[in-house]
Write an enzyme that holds these catalytic residues in place. Structure first.
Site, PDB file in Angstrom:
ATOM      1  N   ASP A 126      23.200 144.078  -0.806  1.00  0.00           N
ATOM      2  CA  ASP A 126      23.062 144.662  -2.486  1.00  0.00           C
ATOM      3  C   ASP A 126      23.784 143.628  -3.294  1.00  0.00           C
ATOM      4  O   ASP A 126      23.721 142.509  -2.915  1.00  0.00           O
ATOM      5  CB  ASP A 126      23.612 146.112  -2.537  1.00  0.00           C
ATOM      6  CG  ASP A 126      23.080 146.696  -3.820  1.00  0.00           C
ATOM      7  OD1 ASP A 126      21.857 147.157  -4.156  1.00  0.00           O
ATOM      8  OD2 ASP A 126      23.907 146.653  -4.812  1.00  0.00           O
ATOM      9  N   TYR A 164      24.469 145.015 -13.652  1.00  0.00           N
ATOM     10  CA  TYR A 164      23.061 144.717 -13.603  1.00  0.00           C
ATOM     11  C   TYR A 164      22.976 144.118 -15.198  1.00  0.00           C
ATOM     12  O   TYR A 164      22.409 143.213 -15.236  1.00  0.00           O
ATOM     13  CB  TYR A 164      22.445 146.274 -13.618  1.00  0.00           C
ATOM     14  CG  TYR A 164      22.303 146.672 -12.110  1.00  0.00           C
ATOM     15  CD1 TYR A 164      21.283 146.406 -11.463  1.00  0.00           C
ATOM     16  CD2 TYR A 164      23.103 147.609 -12.038  1.00  0.00           C
ATOM     17  CE1 TYR A 164      21.006 146.994 -10.240  1.00  0.00           C
ATOM     18  CE2 TYR A 164      23.443 148.037 -10.832  1.00  0.00           C
ATOM     19  CZ  TYR A 164      22.068 147.878 -10.062  1.00  0.00           C
ATOM     20  OH  TYR A 164      22.082 148.291  -8.573  1.00  0.00           O
ATOM     21  N   HIS A 208      18.717 149.770   3.426  1.00  0.00           N
ATOM     22  CA  HIS A 208      19.342 148.955   2.522  1.00  0.00           C
ATOM     23  C   HIS A 208      20.854 149.029   2.914  1.00  0.00           C
ATOM     24  O   HIS A 208      21.478 148.195   2.425  1.00  0.00           O
ATOM     25  CB  HIS A 208      19.008 149.574   0.916  1.00  0.00           C
ATOM     26  CG  HIS A 208      19.547 148.722  -0.111  1.00  0.00           C
ATOM     27  ND1 HIS A 208      19.657 147.580  -0.288  1.00  0.00           N
ATOM     28  CD2 HIS A 208      20.583 149.219  -0.860  1.00  0.00           C
ATOM     29  CE1 HIS A 208      20.348 147.242  -1.412  1.00  0.00           C
ATOM     30  NE2 HIS A 208      20.980 148.276  -1.687  1.00  0.00           N
TER      31      HIS A 208
END
Length: 410
Positions: free
Chosen positions: A177, A310, A367
């Site tokens: 990630d 982000y 993930h």
């Protein structure tokens, strides 16, 4: 130089009582008949988890388990942002020649992702590792950042300076990630210190004739294998149905932050959706789910702060997400391809990222590889850095082998 001090987690009783009151006062939305996960987290799941959180979940038990880890804290001066208090786990190996390894988490994970692999990596089984796993700034029990512009280079700087603070001038990295993006940024900025990198979220572009003609021909002429064919469907699903959170967090994180900071059930639903959708049928227990969510709820900076990576990464035109998908020279790279990762790319795409010295393709896993498939991930690291591996001996004098010594925390 700031001191390195032991860290003990202790959430005040008043904070837990406030959480209990908020859970009791939850107003749930309605739901359409036969709504499933394609519509978002089903109401029955959220009600079940909320009830468990209220009536059965014991934070103090989870807190005590966290405190069993070798938790430490220090202050890191990040250029332009001043001193940040950084919480981290640091477990040394009993093997004298153990390899220093930095493990970097992402969202909605935390330092907790290292829990299962920590005893495996630091055991006397060789090659062995000294493991450092920080809470990133804005996450967990590290400081929040109060100024705009804290992007991937600053996360990389924080982690690099932490490794230097611990005496690890040369080290290797592992990440998924945001951890994969941050560690690749470290390879760009600190190639003389990062001796090799391993990632389990492989985000890459197809090779072009002009950038890499050999890989381009291999990609053009070689048929996709079964994993790569299934991966195309996973990519389509994520783009069409699973990536909305990314757009929101990358454009208006503050607006979403109000909901996550005020509503523990809103935070639960926002995170649980990802734990469900991003894993390969992993059998999450209620306690696992609520501990992951609680680390965000009780975090030093609050859950809204974790969204800002982000936005800042999307706005960074110098070393944002686009740059780290390009070739990074000098630092040997290892790739583990898990079939239900968010982006599943052909091996030829992954090889555009740098000098790949290790690759593996897995039959299962999603993930959160360190949590879902700890043995497989550790096996890949041992193969990559062990005898005959592509990154054997990359840290001078620390090849993962040697005499066993008494285990220390610092």
């Amino acid at each position: 130089m700031a001191a390195i001090e032991p860290f003990t987690l202790s959430i005040p009783d008043s904070q837990l009582e406030r959480l209990s009151q908020k859970l009791a006062a939850t107003d749930f939305p309605d739901e359409l008949d036969q709504a499933e996960f394609d519509y978002g987290v089903p109401l029955a799941h959220v009600k079940r988890l909320t009830k468990y959180w209220q009536e059965k979940y014991d934070w103090r038990t989870a807190e005590a388990k966290i405190n069993e880890l070798p938790n430490l804290k220090t202050s890191i001066d990040v250029d332009g942002f001043g001193n940040l208090d950084i919480h981290f786990v640091h477990q040394t190996s009993p093997i004298d020649g153990a390899i220093p390894l930095l493990f970097v988490h992402g969202w909605p994970g935390s330092f907790l992702e290292v829990q299962k692999i920590l005893p495996l990596l630091t055991s006397s089984t060789t090659p062995s590792f000294h493991v450092v796993a920080p809470s990133l700034p804005n996450f967990g029990f590290s400081s929040g950042v109060t100024k705009r512009g804290f992007s991937l280079p600053h996360y990389a700087e924080t982690c690099h300076k932490l490794m230097l603070r611990l005496g690890y001038t040369h080290y290797v990295t592992q990440g998924g990630d945001w951890g994969s993006h941050i560690t690749r940024t470290m390879s760009i900025l600190y190639p003389d210190h990062v001796r090799a990198a391993h990632i389990n979220m492989v985000t890459a572009r197809p090779p072009t004739f002009f950038s890499n003609p050999i890989l381009y021909l291999q990609h053009t002429l070689s048929p996709y294998n079964a994993r790569e064919r299934r991966g195309a469907g996973r990519n389509t699903w994520f783009e069409r149905e699973g990536s909305g959170y990314n757009r929101e967090q990358a454009t208006k994180p503050q607006t979403l932050g109000y909901a996550l900071a005020d509503s523990p059930v809103g935070l639960l639903a926002w995170i649980y959706e990802k734990l469900h959708d991003w894993t390969d049928d992993y059998p999450w227990t209620e306690d696992e789910i609520l501990t992951w969510v609680s680390v965000y709820w009780h975090s030093t900076a609050g859950p809204a702060a974790s969204l800002r990576i982000y936005y800042e990464s999307a706005k960074d035109t110098r070393l944002g997400g686009a740059r780290i998908q390009l070739h990074v020279q000098k630092v040997p790279l290892g790739l583990s391809h898990f079939p239900l990762e968010l982006t599943v790319v052909p091996k030829t795409w992954g090889r555009t990222l740098g000098p790949v010295v290790f690759e593996s393709e897995k039959d299962r896993g999603g993930h959160f590889a360190a949590h879902e498939c700890p043995e497989e991930l550790v096996g890949d690291l041992r193969q990559m850095f062990g005898k005959g591996g592509g990154a054997e001996g990359v840290v001078k004098g620390k090849n993962g082998y040697g005499l066993e010594k008494a285990r220390a925390r610092l």
